[in-house]
Design a protein around this motif. Structure first.
Motif, PDB file in Angstrom:
ATOM      1  N   VAL A 192      31.605  21.517  16.646  1.00 32.91           N
ATOM      2  CA  VAL A 192      31.941  20.930  17.877  1.00 32.91           C
ATOM      3  C   VAL A 192      33.044  20.083  17.669  1.00 32.91           C
ATOM      4  CG1 VAL A 192      31.123  18.857  19.551  1.00 32.91           C
ATOM      5  CG2 VAL A 192      29.624  21.041  19.050  1.00 32.91           C
ATOM      6  N   ARG A 193      33.337  19.358  16.370  1.00 33.06           N
ATOM      7  CA  ARG A 193      34.654  18.790  16.094  1.00 33.06           C
ATOM      8  C   ARG A 193      35.501  19.691  16.104  1.00 33.06           C
ATOM      9  NH1 ARG A 193      30.835  16.212  12.674  1.00 33.06           N
ATOM     10  NH2 ARG A 193      31.089  17.385  10.894  1.00 33.06           N
ATOM     11  N   GLN A 194      35.425  20.883  15.511  1.00 36.01           N
ATOM     12  CA  GLN A 194      36.550  21.750  15.555  1.00 36.01           C
ATOM     13  C   GLN A 194      37.187  22.279  16.898  1.00 36.01           C
ATOM     14  OE1 GLN A 194      38.670  22.599  12.975  1.00 36.01           O
ATOM     15  NE2 GLN A 194      37.239  21.499  11.711  1.00 36.01           N
ATOM     16  N   MET A 195      35.946  22.464  17.915  1.00 36.80           N
ATOM     17  CA  MET A 195      36.195  22.552  19.201  1.00 36.80           C
ATOM     18  C   MET A 195      37.104  21.388  20.115  1.00 36.80           C
ATOM     19  SD  MET A 195      32.955  24.862  20.075  1.00 36.80           S
ATOM     20  CE  MET A 195      33.277  25.761  21.399  1.00 36.80           C
ATOM     21  N   ARG A 196      36.664  20.269  19.677  1.00 36.40           N
ATOM     22  CA  ARG A 196      37.176  19.007  20.181  1.00 36.40           C
ATOM     23  C   ARG A 196      38.757  19.049  19.810  1.00 36.40           C
ATOM     24  NH1 ARG A 196      32.377  15.312  19.266  1.00 36.40           N
ATOM     25  NH2 ARG A 196      31.389  15.489  20.941  1.00 36.40           N
ATOM     26  N   ARG A 197      39.090  19.429  18.525  1.00 37.13           N
ATOM     27  CA  ARG A 197      40.432  19.583  18.055  1.00 37.13           C
ATOM     28  C   ARG A 197      41.269  20.587  18.821  1.00 37.13           C
ATOM     29  NH1 ARG A 197      40.737  21.092  12.290  1.00 37.13           N
ATOM     30  NH2 ARG A 197      42.994  20.648  12.522  1.00 37.13           N
ATOM     31  N   GLU A 241      40.558  21.609  22.197  1.00 35.33           N
ATOM     32  CA  GLU A 241      40.490  21.135  23.289  1.00 35.33           C
ATOM     33  C   GLU A 241      41.714  19.821  23.450  1.00 35.33           C
ATOM     34  OE1 GLU A 241      36.419  21.103  25.711  1.00 35.33           O
ATOM     35  OE2 GLU A 241      36.125  19.800  23.727  1.00 35.33           O
ATOM     36  N   MET A 242      41.955  19.265  22.328  1.00 37.76           N
ATOM     37  CA  MET A 242      43.012  18.025  22.357  1.00 37.76           C
ATOM     38  C   MET A 242      44.118  18.649  22.203  1.00 37.76           C
ATOM     39  SD  MET A 242      40.784  14.957  20.385  1.00 37.76           S
ATOM     40  CE  MET A 242      42.044  14.882  19.394  1.00 37.76           C
ATOM     41  N   GLY A 243      44.515  19.939  21.792  1.00 33.91           N
ATOM     42  CA  GLY A 243      45.705  20.645  21.699  1.00 33.91           C
ATOM     43  C   GLY A 243      46.202  20.437  20.210  1.00 33.91           C
ATOM     44  N   ALA A 244      45.167  19.970  18.932  1.00 41.80           N
ATOM     45  CA  ALA A 244      45.743  19.738  17.766  1.00 41.80           C
ATOM     46  C   ALA A 244      45.696  21.151  17.042  1.00 41.80           C
ATOM     47  CB  ALA A 244      44.584  18.777  17.138  1.00 41.80           C
ATOM     48  N   ILE A 245      45.033  22.097  17.410  1.00 39.82           N
ATOM     49  CA  ILE A 245      44.959  23.500  16.841  1.00 39.82           C
ATOM     50  C   ILE A 245      44.833  24.332  17.993  1.00 39.82           C
ATOM     51  CG2 ILE A 245      43.802  22.870  14.753  1.00 39.82           C
ATOM     52  CD1 ILE A 245      41.242  23.957  15.751  1.00 39.82           C
ATOM     53  N   THR A 246      45.098  25.736  17.615  1.00 40.13           N
ATOM     54  CA  THR A 246      45.266  26.869  18.687  1.00 40.13           C
ATOM     55  C   THR A 246      43.825  27.510  18.576  1.00 40.13           C
ATOM     56  OG1 THR A 246      45.965  28.532  17.357  1.00 40.13           O
ATOM     57  CG2 THR A 246      47.823  27.347  18.446  1.00 40.13           C
ATOM     58  N   LEU A 247      43.495  28.332  19.577  1.00 32.49           N
ATOM     59  CA  LEU A 247      42.322  28.979  19.620  1.00 32.49           C
ATOM     60  C   LEU A 247      42.328  29.973  18.417  1.00 32.49           C
ATOM     61  CD1 LEU A 247      39.587  29.559  21.252  1.00 32.49           C
ATOM     62  CD2 LEU A 247      41.143  31.354  22.705  1.00 32.49           C
ATOM     63  N   LYS A 248      43.517  30.540  18.058  1.00 34.50           N
ATOM     64  CA  LYS A 248      43.287  31.176  16.831  1.00 34.50           C
ATOM     65  C   LYS A 248      42.916  30.465  15.738  1.00 34.50           C
ATOM     66  CE  LYS A 248      46.092  34.469  14.291  1.00 34.50           C
ATOM     67  NZ  LYS A 248      47.517  35.332  14.313  1.00 34.50           N
ATOM     68  N   GLU A 249      43.627  29.136  15.556  1.00 33.03           N
ATOM     69  CA  GLU A 249      43.135  28.415  14.406  1.00 33.03           C
ATOM     70  C   GLU A 249      41.801  28.082  14.377  1.00 33.03           C
ATOM     71  OE1 GLU A 249      47.615  26.410  13.596  1.00 33.03           O
ATOM     72  OE2 GLU A 249      46.434  25.654  15.308  1.00 33.03           O
ATOM     73  N   LEU A 250      41.449  27.788  15.583  1.00 34.67           N
ATOM     74  CA  LEU A 250      40.021  27.427  15.714  1.00 34.67           C
ATOM     75  C   LEU A 250      39.074  28.534  14.979  1.00 34.67           C
ATOM     76  CD1 LEU A 250      37.582  25.770  16.615  1.00 34.67           C
ATOM     77  CD2 LEU A 250      37.921  27.071  18.989  1.00 34.67           C
ATOM     78  N   MET A 251      39.465  29.809  15.512  1.00 34.57           N
ATOM     79  CA  MET A 251      38.618  30.838  14.849  1.00 34.57           C
ATOM     80  C   MET A 251      38.752  30.874  13.520  1.00 34.57           C
ATOM     81  SD  MET A 251      36.885  32.256  17.313  1.00 34.57           S
ATOM     82  CE  MET A 251      36.656  30.604  17.919  1.00 34.57           C
TER      83      MET A 251
END
Length: 161
Positions: free
Chosen positions: A116-121, A123-133
């Motif tokens: 969830v912490r990563q997903m919030r990052r 959502e806030m635009g701190a990382i891209t979807l690719k970076e989230l994965m």
């Protein structure tokens, strides 16, 4: 197969409406195929409601052929994927009208606190979807959950104890 539900009370007759909205896969009844995971959830729920509550794990029998026999609309996420992340984000989004989907059963990873912490990052635009994965690839372990989101799905569960 046996599935387990952790709570602070025994649940013999699950009800969709008693599930909290805006969870990973929406409002419904959540179960695990491991008793340890269900006990962890039961302990969290019992703690949330105070010292007089005790953790309880309810056990159900589930004929998992219902996952593939076409009698139910089922969605399976075998691991963290972009599709899974977008699905969870939509279900957790309080601005999205609910229910967001019409699946009877959804199986997939749990978005635990670290996820969830990563997903919030994201959502806030701190990382891209690719970076989230990429971040989720390094999660120490993936735990899975079963979501039952319709009466038709709940009928496939038989309470054992």
């Amino acid at each position: 197969m046996k599935l387990y539900h952790g709570s602070n009370i025994t649940i013999e007759h699950p009800e969709i409406a008693k599930g909290k909205p805006f969870k990973d896969f929406g409002q419904g009844f959540y179960l695990s195929d491991t008793i340890e995971q269900a006990m962890e959830m039961a302990q969290r729920v019992a703690e949330r409601y105070g010292a007089e509550r005790t953790p309880v794990v309810s056990t159900f029998e589930f004929d998992d052929s219902a996952m593939t026999d076409g009698s139910l609309k089922v969605k399976c996420f075998e691991t963290y994927t972009e599709e899974w992340a977008e699905f969870v984000l939509r279900n957790r989004d309080r601005k999205t009208s609910q229910p967001f989907h019409d699946y009877d059963i959804v199986f997939g990873p749990i978005a635990d606190d670290g996820v969830v912490r990563q997903m919030r990052r994201y959502e806030m635009g701190a990382i891209t979807l690719k970076e989230l994965m990429q971040e989720l690839q390094y999660s120490p372990k993936i735990t899975f959950q079963y979501f039952f989101g319709s009466e038709k799905a709940l009928e496939k569960l038989k309470f054992l104890c």
